[in-house]
Design an enzyme around this catalytic site. Structure first.
Site, PDB file in Angstrom:
ATOM      1  CB  ILE A   2      -4.953  45.101  61.612  1.00  0.00           C
ATOM      2  CG1 ILE A   2      -3.985  45.491  62.746  1.00  0.00           C
ATOM      3  CG2 ILE A   2      -4.184  44.682  60.370  1.00  0.00           C
ATOM      4  CD1 ILE A   2      -3.247  44.312  63.347  1.00  0.00           C
ATOM      5  CE  LYS A  44      -9.887  61.841  55.130  1.00  0.00           C
ATOM      6  NZ  LYS A  44      -9.852  63.075  55.955  1.00  0.00           N
ATOM      7  CE1 TYR A  93     -12.958  73.073  49.057  1.00  0.00           C
ATOM      8  CE2 TYR A  93     -11.648  74.561  47.701  1.00  0.00           C
ATOM      9  CZ  TYR A  93     -11.858  73.898  48.889  1.00  0.00           C
ATOM     10  OH  TYR A  93     -10.971  74.040  49.916  1.00  0.00           O
ATOM     11  CB  THR A 108     -11.705  67.949  65.161  1.00  0.00           C
ATOM     12  OG1 THR A 108     -12.162  66.636  65.532  1.00  0.00           O
ATOM     13  CG2 THR A 108     -12.517  69.000  65.878  1.00  0.00           C
ATOM     14  CG  HIS A 109      -8.197  66.748  60.289  1.00  0.00           C
ATOM     15  ND1 HIS A 109      -8.354  65.450  59.871  1.00  0.00           N
ATOM     16  CD2 HIS A 109      -8.684  67.526  59.286  1.00  0.00           C
ATOM     17  CE1 HIS A 109      -8.901  65.434  58.661  1.00  0.00           C
ATOM     18  NE2 HIS A 109      -9.131  66.680  58.289  1.00  0.00           N
ATOM     19  CB  ALA A 127      -5.990  53.513  57.041  1.00  0.00           C
ATOM     20  NE  ARG A 155      -8.484  74.450  52.457  1.00  0.00           N
ATOM     21  CZ  ARG A 155      -7.807  73.790  51.509  1.00  0.00           C
ATOM     22  NH1 ARG A 155      -6.651  74.278  51.075  1.00  0.00           N
ATOM     23  NH2 ARG A 155      -8.273  72.654  51.016  1.00  0.00           N
TER      24      ARG A 155
HETATM   25  P1  5BU Z   1     -11.561  72.399  52.875  1.00  0.00           P
HETATM   26  O1  5BU Z   1     -10.793  73.465  53.562  1.00  0.00           O
HETATM   27  O2  5BU Z   1     -13.058  72.728  52.763  1.00  0.00           O
HETATM   28  O3  5BU Z   1     -10.957  71.988  51.577  1.00  0.00           O
HETATM   29  O4  5BU Z   1     -11.458  71.159  53.878  1.00  0.00           O
HETATM   30  C1  5BU Z   1     -12.064  69.933  53.635  1.00  0.00           C
HETATM   31  C2  5BU Z   1     -11.953  69.042  54.847  1.00  0.00           C
HETATM   32  O5  5BU Z   1     -12.552  67.787  54.549  1.00  0.00           O
HETATM   33  C3  5BU Z   1     -10.533  68.722  55.261  1.00  0.00           C
HETATM   34  O6  5BU Z   1     -10.530  68.589  56.673  1.00  0.00           O
HETATM   35  C4  5BU Z   1     -10.216  67.399  54.626  1.00  0.00           C
HETATM   36  O7  5BU Z   1      -9.315  66.624  55.400  1.00  0.00           O
HETATM   37  C5  5BU Z   1     -11.579  66.743  54.613  1.00  0.00           C
HETATM   38  N1  5BU Z   1     -11.771  65.817  53.478  1.00  0.00           N
HETATM   39  C6  5BU Z   1     -11.743  66.220  52.165  1.00  0.00           C
HETATM   40  O8  5BU Z   1     -11.531  67.387  51.874  1.00  0.00           O
HETATM   41  N2  5BU Z   1     -11.980  65.307  51.167  1.00  0.00           N
HETATM   42  C7  5BU Z   1     -12.216  64.006  51.421  1.00  0.00           C
HETATM   43  O9  5BU Z   1     -12.455  63.223  50.495  1.00  0.00           O
HETATM   44  C8  5BU Z   1     -12.234  63.611  52.791  1.00  0.00           C
HETATM   45  C9  5BU Z   1     -12.019  64.518  53.785  1.00  0.00           C
HETATM   46 BR1  5BU Z   1     -12.578  61.855  53.184  1.00  0.00          BR
END
Ligand code: 5BU
Length: 275
Positions: free
Chosen positions: A101, A97, A222, A65-66, A99, A241
């Site tokens: 202190i 993520k 990808y 999740t985010h 980032a 996605r």
């Molecule tokens: P996608 O829709 O498959 O492109 O999503 C990729 C997910 O992985 C997305 O939530 C990014 O924030 C997360 N991600 C990424 O794509 N690449 C990275 O290097 C990191 C996280 Br760390």
């Protein structure tokens, strides 16, 4: 080039190399459900995210999740996500993520609206601030049995997390010990065989996975599940996605998750020489 030794060991046999409860849980689930797939539910509605999770849950070892993306985030969302994680057998990874202190990240992890440490089994952090970030997160997460990944590399074009930065990130994790830091977000096995000791096992999780698209217009890149798992030695593939964004409605999302699970598992069996 000979394969990385860790990639020749089945997930179930790597459990004995871990003490962190989340690392053990991930490996157990992967073995039990025959899946190395994590689905990233990056939709802006928490309600919709739960619908995606109900559809893909059976096919995944992890839901990512985010939580700051959801417009309707409430504690009820995390309660339901936790319930689903038990019912459908997956771990929850908040891709926060961190980032900052140590003191700040410990507050960001435990407090605020999201209270991430109360519901997320796994989270991640940049190594930029130095080892204090691990100490700050560990103070909160370790007593709860949580795990942490460091960002060793990113999938996006032009990332600065390469070369010496990646090497030093690995070293930072190694110096911290594996009680809390269980692995890395990376595109390769950054735990080089010559740098690790016997039984020193890390989980490598790779985002930037797609069976059709090669990237997006904002720098994402990808690779296929096979490229990640066989050629680069990733243990977990993370797909967003490519799964929740597929056209064709609820059933299409479910079957696309199964398609990625099969591709990821087939690649894992190939690397073990079981194909
Ligand atoms: P996608 O829709 O498959 O492109 O999503 C990729 C997910 O992985 C997305 O939530 C990014 O924030 C997360 N991600 C990424 O794509 N690449 C990275 O290097 C990191 C996280 Br760390």
């Amino acid at each position: 080039m000979s394969p990385h030794p860790t990639t020749l060991i089945p997930y179930a046999e790597r459990i004995k190399f871990h003490t962190n409860p989340t690392a053990i849980k991930i490996l157990e689930i992967m073995d039990r459900k025959k899946t190395n797939l994590a689905v990233s539910v990056d939709v802006t509605s928490a309600k919709e995210a739960l619908e995606v999770v109900r559809r893909v849950g059976a096919s995944v070892c992890m839901v990512k999740t985010h939580c700051d993306i959801f417009e309707d985030f409430t504690p009820a969302f995390t309660e339901e996500l936790l319930r689903l994680s038990k019912e459908l057998d997956f771990v929850i990874f908040e891709d926060r993520k961190f980032a900052d202190i140590g003191n700040t990240v410990s507050l960001q992890y435990s407090s605020g609206i999201h209270k991430i440490s109360t519901w997320s089994d796994l989270t991640n952090a940049h190594s930029v601030p130095g080892p204090g970030i691990i100490a700050g997160l560990s103070k909160v997460g370790l007593p709860l049995g949580r795990g942490l990944l460091l960002l060793g590399e990113m999938s996006s074009a032009g990332s600065l997390a390469v070369g010496g930065y990646t090497e030093q990130t690995f070293k930072m994790a190694q110096d911290a010990g594996r009680e809390f830091v269980i692995g890395f977000i990376a595109q390769n096995r950054i735990d080089k065989p010559e740098k690790i000791g016997e039984g020193e096992d890390y989980l490598i999780m790779s985002p930037g996975v797609g069976l059709s698209a090669k990237g997006d217009s904002l720098g994402q890149q990808y690779r296929t599940p096979r490229e990640c798992v066989v050629e680069s030695g990733a243990d977990v593939i993370i797909v967003g996605r490519g799964i929740y964004g597929v056209e064709g409605g609820e059933e299409a999302v479910k079957s696309e998750a199964e398609r990625y699970r099969e591709a990821g598992w087939k690649a894992y069996e190939e690397r073990l020489g079981r194909k």
